[in-house]
Write a protein that holds these residues in place. Sequence first.
Motif, PDB file in Angstrom:
ATOM      1  N   ALA A 270       0.727  -1.043   0.145  1.00 23.60           N
ATOM      2  CA  ALA A 270      -0.019   0.026  -0.090  1.00 23.60           C
ATOM      3  C   ALA A 270       1.032   1.212   0.001  1.00 23.60           C
ATOM      4  N   ASP A 271       0.432   2.402  -0.823  1.00 23.52           N
ATOM      5  CA  ASP A 271       1.036   3.507  -0.903  1.00 23.52           C
ATOM      6  C   ASP A 271       2.321   3.391  -1.420  1.00 23.52           C
ATOM      7  N   HIS A 272       2.761   2.477  -2.277  1.00 18.18           N
ATOM      8  CA  HIS A 272       3.831   2.077  -2.825  1.00 18.18           C
ATOM      9  C   HIS A 272       3.721   2.081  -4.367  1.00 18.18           C
ATOM     10  N   ARG A 273       4.549   2.516  -5.293  1.00 18.04           N
ATOM     11  CA  ARG A 273       4.529   2.478  -6.710  1.00 18.04           C
ATOM     12  C   ARG A 273       5.722   1.307  -7.011  1.00 18.04           C
ATOM     13  N   ASP A 274       6.282   0.770  -6.100  1.00 17.25           N
ATOM     14  CA  ASP A 274       7.420  -0.276  -6.471  1.00 17.25           C
ATOM     15  C   ASP A 274       6.905  -1.759  -5.881  1.00 17.25           C
ATOM     16  N   ILE A 275       7.743  -2.559  -6.508  1.00 19.85           N
ATOM     17  CA  ILE A 275       7.461  -4.206  -6.156  1.00 19.85           C
ATOM     18  C   ILE A 275       8.916  -4.507  -5.643  1.00 19.85           C
ATOM     19  N   GLU A 276       8.509  -5.388  -4.573  1.00 18.38           N
ATOM     20  CA  GLU A 276       9.815  -6.235  -3.919  1.00 18.38           C
ATOM     21  C   GLU A 276       9.621  -7.668  -4.729  1.00 18.38           C
ATOM     22  N   VAL A 277      10.700  -8.223  -5.245  1.00 16.54           N
ATOM     23  CA  VAL A 277      10.802  -9.339  -5.987  1.00 16.54           C
ATOM     24  C   VAL A 277      11.606 -10.313  -5.308  1.00 16.54           C
ATOM     25  N   GLN A 278      11.184 -11.275  -4.568  1.00 11.74           N
ATOM     26  CA  GLN A 278      11.990 -12.545  -3.916  1.00 11.74           C
ATOM     27  C   GLN A 278      12.349 -13.612  -4.880  1.00 11.74           C
ATOM     28  N   GLN A 346      24.223  -4.240 -21.045  1.00 18.27           N
ATOM     29  CA  GLN A 346      23.203  -4.136 -21.922  1.00 18.27           C
ATOM     30  C   GLN A 346      23.220  -4.994 -22.976  1.00 18.27           C
ATOM     31  N   ASP A 347      22.124  -5.295 -23.616  1.00 17.60           N
ATOM     32  CA  ASP A 347      22.139  -6.063 -24.860  1.00 17.60           C
ATOM     33  C   ASP A 347      21.246  -5.183 -25.846  1.00 17.60           C
ATOM     34  N   LYS A 348      20.930  -5.551 -26.993  1.00 13.75           N
ATOM     35  CA  LYS A 348      20.241  -4.895 -27.930  1.00 13.75           C
ATOM     36  C   LYS A 348      19.022  -4.104 -27.350  1.00 13.75           C
ATOM     37  N   ASP A 349      18.152  -4.697 -26.553  1.00 13.57           N
ATOM     38  CA  ASP A 349      17.281  -4.062 -26.167  1.00 13.57           C
ATOM     39  C   ASP A 349      16.747  -3.559 -24.591  1.00 13.57           C
ATOM     40  N   ASN A 350      17.983  -4.050 -24.017  1.00 12.60           N
ATOM     41  CA  ASN A 350      17.816  -3.460 -22.286  1.00 12.60           C
ATOM     42  C   ASN A 350      19.135  -3.114 -21.612  1.00 12.60           C
ATOM     43  N   LEU A 351      18.646  -2.397 -20.680  1.00 11.48           N
ATOM     44  CA  LEU A 351      19.845  -1.993 -19.634  1.00 11.48           C
ATOM     45  C   LEU A 351      19.884  -3.144 -18.725  1.00 11.48           C
ATOM     46  N   LEU A 352      20.845  -3.804 -18.391  1.00 16.38           N
ATOM     47  CA  LEU A 352      20.776  -5.033 -17.527  1.00 16.38           C
ATOM     48  C   LEU A 352      21.845  -4.892 -16.254  1.00 16.38           C
ATOM     49  N   LEU A 353      21.585  -5.565 -15.294  1.00 16.60           N
ATOM     50  CA  LEU A 353      22.121  -5.926 -13.942  1.00 16.60           C
ATOM     51  C   LEU A 353      22.233  -7.462 -14.151  1.00 16.60           C
ATOM     52  N   LEU A 354      23.586  -7.822 -13.782  1.00 19.55           N
ATOM     53  CA  LEU A 354      23.787  -9.348 -13.795  1.00 19.55           C
ATOM     54  C   LEU A 354      23.843  -9.609 -12.221  1.00 19.55           C
ATOM     55  N   LEU A 355      22.999 -10.787 -11.864  1.00 12.15           N
ATOM     56  CA  LEU A 355      22.972 -11.119 -10.569  1.00 12.15           C
ATOM     57  C   LEU A 355      23.536 -12.548 -10.163  1.00 12.15           C
ATOM     58  N   GLU A 356      24.165 -12.781  -9.185  1.00 13.85           N
ATOM     59  CA  GLU A 356      24.775 -14.000  -8.872  1.00 13.85           C
ATOM     60  C   GLU A 356      24.258 -14.630  -7.552  1.00 13.85           C
ATOM     61  N   GLY A 357      23.897 -15.817  -7.525  1.00 17.11           N
ATOM     62  CA  GLY A 357      23.259 -16.247  -5.952  1.00 17.11           C
ATOM     63  C   GLY A 357      22.162 -17.270  -6.303  1.00 17.11           C
ATOM     64  N   ARG A 358      21.596 -17.618  -5.183  1.00 17.31           N
ATOM     65  CA  ARG A 358      20.617 -18.679  -5.102  1.00 17.31           C
ATOM     66  C   ARG A 358      19.304 -18.160  -4.791  1.00 17.31           C
ATOM     67  N   ASP A 359      19.248 -17.604  -3.553  1.00 18.07           N
ATOM     68  CA  ASP A 359      17.990 -16.858  -2.935  1.00 18.07           C
ATOM     69  C   ASP A 359      18.534 -15.129  -2.942  1.00 18.07           C
ATOM     70  N   PHE A 360      17.717 -14.430  -3.289  1.00 20.56           N
ATOM     71  CA  PHE A 360      17.842 -12.822  -3.503  1.00 20.56           C
ATOM     72  C   PHE A 360      16.877 -12.174  -3.576  1.00 20.56           C
ATOM     73  N   THR A 361      16.866 -10.671  -3.146  1.00 27.42           N
ATOM     74  CA  THR A 361      15.578  -9.851  -3.504  1.00 27.42           C
ATOM     75  C   THR A 361      16.022  -8.826  -4.182  1.00 27.42           C
ATOM     76  N   TYR A 362      15.282  -8.556  -5.024  1.00 30.83           N
ATOM     77  CA  TYR A 362      15.590  -7.118  -5.824  1.00 30.83           C
ATOM     78  C   TYR A 362      14.154  -6.268  -6.032  1.00 30.83           C
ATOM     79  N   HIS A 363      14.233  -4.932  -6.579  1.00 32.45           N
ATOM     80  CA  HIS A 363      12.903  -4.188  -6.544  1.00 32.45           C
ATOM     81  C   HIS A 363      12.966  -3.409  -7.795  1.00 32.45           C
TER      82      HIS A 363
END
Length: 403
Positions: A270-278, A346-363
């Motif tokens: 509630a009251d957020h425009r962002d998403i947490e992704v686990q 980045q690739d042809k269509d995206n700005l990218l962040l490469l992630l390493e791990g098993r369980d993590f959270t981003y937004h």
Amino acid sequence: MKKNSILLLGALMCAVSIHAVSIVRVTIENPSVWAQNNVPVVVPVSKLSAKSGAKVVSAAVVVNKKQVPSQLDDLNRDGSADELAFLVNLQPKQKITVSVKVAADSSLYKQFKEKTHAQMWRKDKQTKTIVPTIEESSTTGNLYQSLHHHGPAFESEYMAYRLYFDEKQTVDLYGKKKHRLELMDTKWYPTDKQIAEGYGDDILWVKATAGCGTLKGWDGAKATHISPVSNRTGRVVVSGPVRSIIEMEADGWQYQGKSIDLKQRYIIYADHRDIEVQVMQNLPTTLCTGVQTFFDASEKMTDAKGAVAIWGTGLQYPVTDNPRTKPQTVGLAVSVPLATLKESTQDKDNLLLLLEGRDFTYHITSAWEQEEGGFKQSKNFFDYVKKWNQELQNPIKVTVLFY
């Protein structure tokens, strides 16, 4: 008479124990030098019941002597609550203590205003209607055409998002002009009448890109889809006043020579425009996420460690998709924890962040230029993203104590 008195006393003791309320103190500390508003606080129910050992059925959160909206969520669908969620406001470097009352029955339950919503609809071919559903699975990994708005969707009063139920699993946007819940009215596709009344609409043409923060595989040169899989599941976990949660699972994903079981849990508050992704996996991998660069015109932000963002005006939609839709100006951003970040690329269509791990959270976060009182230019949006990223890199500290 004595026997009856003993029985009555026993009955009274049972009644008291049934409605017994435990009180737990939760301290919350803001480590930042800036204020944080509507900060999500999540407390495992196992910590709330650690002293009494009783099952937690209802709870009440009291901040400054006032009860605030809270929500108990059963995440694994076993009939017992797993997490308590609520929101607080914190001044710079402030540390507060809130009281959490918990009960083994529903005596503390209070209904709060719905400020988030989640939904998924299956198309019924016989009746040519749509029916609500909370879980769908496909061994082909594709129910894109069988589900209304092509997968699960959820919203706060600021933004709405949907996840495509196919190999792309793209995160797509529905923008709001007014701050309100709309998906029960529009079900993602507003009518001309609703548009005239100020409702929002689908505002992004994602094609096969990362859209806004979609999790992707990485082949060393470009982002890849989550395919092939042995089974894909979409699920509405909860739709509530404090937060809504949807999940996408991909079982048996053949990726980098491994068989990966991947779960993504998407949370909007509630009251957020962002998403947490686990993100949860059975094996560690290298994955990527980011924002699409598929625009007529755009400005990029890459100077915030752990974040990428773009402000741009989208390309014209194909007529077959939505003949009414015109290119819209939007802001898209992703923030990932520095401990998980491998590199920015980045690739042809995206700005990218490469992630390493098993369980993590981003937004993920986003904005629409037509939002009333919202962001109207790239600088305002990028300034917001930088502060948002700093807050995420310096999370609040939560400690559970007992009286």
